[in-house]
Design an enzyme around this catalytic site. Structure first.
Site, mmCIF file in Angstrom:
data_model
loop_
_atom_site.group_PDB
_atom_site.id
_atom_site.type_symbol
_atom_site.label_atom_id
_atom_site.label_comp_id
_atom_site.label_asym_id
_atom_site.label_seq_id
_atom_site.Cartn_x
_atom_site.Cartn_y
_atom_site.Cartn_z
ATOM 1 N N CYS A 163 0.805 -1.226 0.000
ATOM 2 C CA CYS A 163 0.000 0.000 0.000
ATOM 3 C C CYS A 163 0.840 1.279 0.000
ATOM 4 C CB CYS A 163 -0.963 -0.002 1.187
ATOM 5 S SG CYS A 163 -0.209 -0.393 2.762
ATOM 6 N N HIS B 250 -2.760 6.632 3.636
ATOM 7 C CA HIS B 250 -1.317 6.857 3.739
ATOM 8 C C HIS B 250 -0.959 8.170 3.015
ATOM 9 C CE1 HIS B 250 -0.855 3.005 5.447
ATOM 10 N NE2 HIS B 250 -0.198 2.363 4.508
HETATM 11 C C1 2RA Z 1 1.395 -1.091 6.458
HETATM 12 N N1 2RA Z 1 2.082 -1.380 4.189
HETATM 13 O O1 2RA Z 1 0.938 0.037 6.234
HETATM 14 C C2 2RA Z 1 1.690 -2.034 5.383
HETATM 15 C C3 2RA Z 1 0.544 -2.949 5.203
HETATM 16 N N2 2RA Z 1 0.537 -3.662 4.001
HETATM 17 O O2 2RA Z 1 1.620 -1.510 7.567
#
Ligand code: 2RA
Length: 350
Positions: free
Chosen positions: A129, A255
């Site tokens: 991600c 994110h």
């Molecule tokens: C996280 N990228 O954000 C990792 C999860 N796939 O922890």
């Protein structure tokens, strides 16, 4: 004939978003089979407005399946994606098990969608991600300017660590909520959070935690190496210079990344903004004079990569600095998997 789809891991944090995405995007499938661990078998979930009973993961569930999506831990994918492929399905895997396998394409439809057809193992991987939250925008800039180097810092949401991460953040916020002593010299956030760290190595409420994933050589985290290795593979730039620092922040979902990108050619702020505004899957929000830029609070629940704060680097005419946000459960996981699966589904229906 419309292809048959299996969703493995239908009951997890990403699986839940997947069912929503399958119910709202163009319906390209015939039967949709929902698969999970034996613990969840028998549960009824709604997809495309219909109740579907979850079946337990077993080799037979892949009989007659054309496309199988996997939203499960690495070890489960490592074992079961090849089983699905051996039974004739194309496996689209959202775990880390196959991403760096040279015989498995790592696909972002807006960047390298054509690679989905070249899958000698019958498996296609979906990136992590954090990589996915920036790569569509970075790929658009790369096509114009030729990327040479990325220096990124991530601001990763709790839901990247799954339902356990979401629950831990909410629980911690409850423990610190309203206490105006905390965060001062006298206040101890760690004591208030107590044993409720959840999957995080330090309190996440009222804090930032410079850690995601597991420890690798040289002090790097697995998450930071994923950003490097996956960006190289997706962009087809095996020597791309990448430095990442991955940080967890007290955001539930979405994110963010601060990106410093250096290119072969000179950049231009206005041109880069126009190019990003016109790129498929990217939305530009970049009016700092009006305090308009992407933030997770505004981006969560949406599909695109949102970009703002686009600046030409002051000390390098070939550099650009920008800030990006992407919903880590949608484009960062379920949506990109669904887009890849749709590319495969189109092969069945022409
Ligand atoms: C996280 N990228 O954000 C990792 C999860 N796939 O922890």
């Amino acid at each position: 004939k419309k292809p048959t789809l299996a969703v493995v891991g239908a009951t997890g944090a990403v699986g839940t978003v997947m069912l929503d995405i399958l119910s709202t995007r163009e319906d390209v499938y015939g039967e949709i089979r929902l698969v999970a661990s034996p613990r969840s078998a028998g549960k009824k979930l709604t997809v495309r407005g219909e109740e579907v009973e979850v079946v337990a993961l077993a080799p037979e569930v892949f009989d007659g399946v054309d496309v199988a999506m996997f939203d499960v831990p690495d070890a489960v994918s490592a074992e079961w994606a090849p089983v699905a492929a051996a039974r004739g399905a194309v496996a689209v895997d959202n775990s880390g098990a196959f991403r760096m396998d040279p015989d498995v394409p790592l696909v972002v439809p807006e960047v390298n969608g054509e690679q989905a057809r070249n899958r000698p193992k019958g498996i296609i991987s979906n990136p992590n991600c954090t990589t996915l939250s920036m790569i569509v925008a970075v790929g658009a800039l790369h096509r114009r300017y030729g990327l040479r180097e990325l220096v990124v810092a991530s601001y990763q949401a709790a839901s990247g660590a799954g339902q356990e991460g979401i629950d831990a953040l909410y629980d911690q916020l409850e423990r610190v909520g309203g206490n105006r002593e905390l965060g001062n010299r006298a206040g101890d956030v760690r004591a208030a959070v107590g044993d409720g760290l959840g999957p995080f190595p330090a309190p996440l409420a009222m804090n930032v935690v410079p850690w995601a994933g597991s420890l690798k050589d040289g002090g790097w985290s697995s998450e930071e190496l994923k950003v490097r290795n996956e960006s190289r593979k997706i962009l087809g730039l095996p020597d791309l210079r990448v430095s990442a620092t991955c940080v967890r922040v007290p955001v539930v979902t979405t994110h963010s990344l601060a990106v410093h990108a250096v290119f072969e050619r000179e950049t231009d702020q206005r041109e880069a903004q126009a190019l990003l505004a016109g790129a498929a899957g990217v939305v530009l929000v970049d009016n700092p004079e009006l305090h308009e830029f992407p933030t997770p609070a505004d981006v969560v629940g949406t599909d695109p990569t949102w970009v703002g704060r686009v600046r030409r680097s002051l000390d390098d005419a070939r550099g650009l600095d920008l800030f990006l946000c992407g919903d880590n459960l949608r484009k960062g996981a379920a949506l990109n998997t669904a887009q890849i699966a749709e590319l495969v589904a189109a092969e069945f229906t022409g």
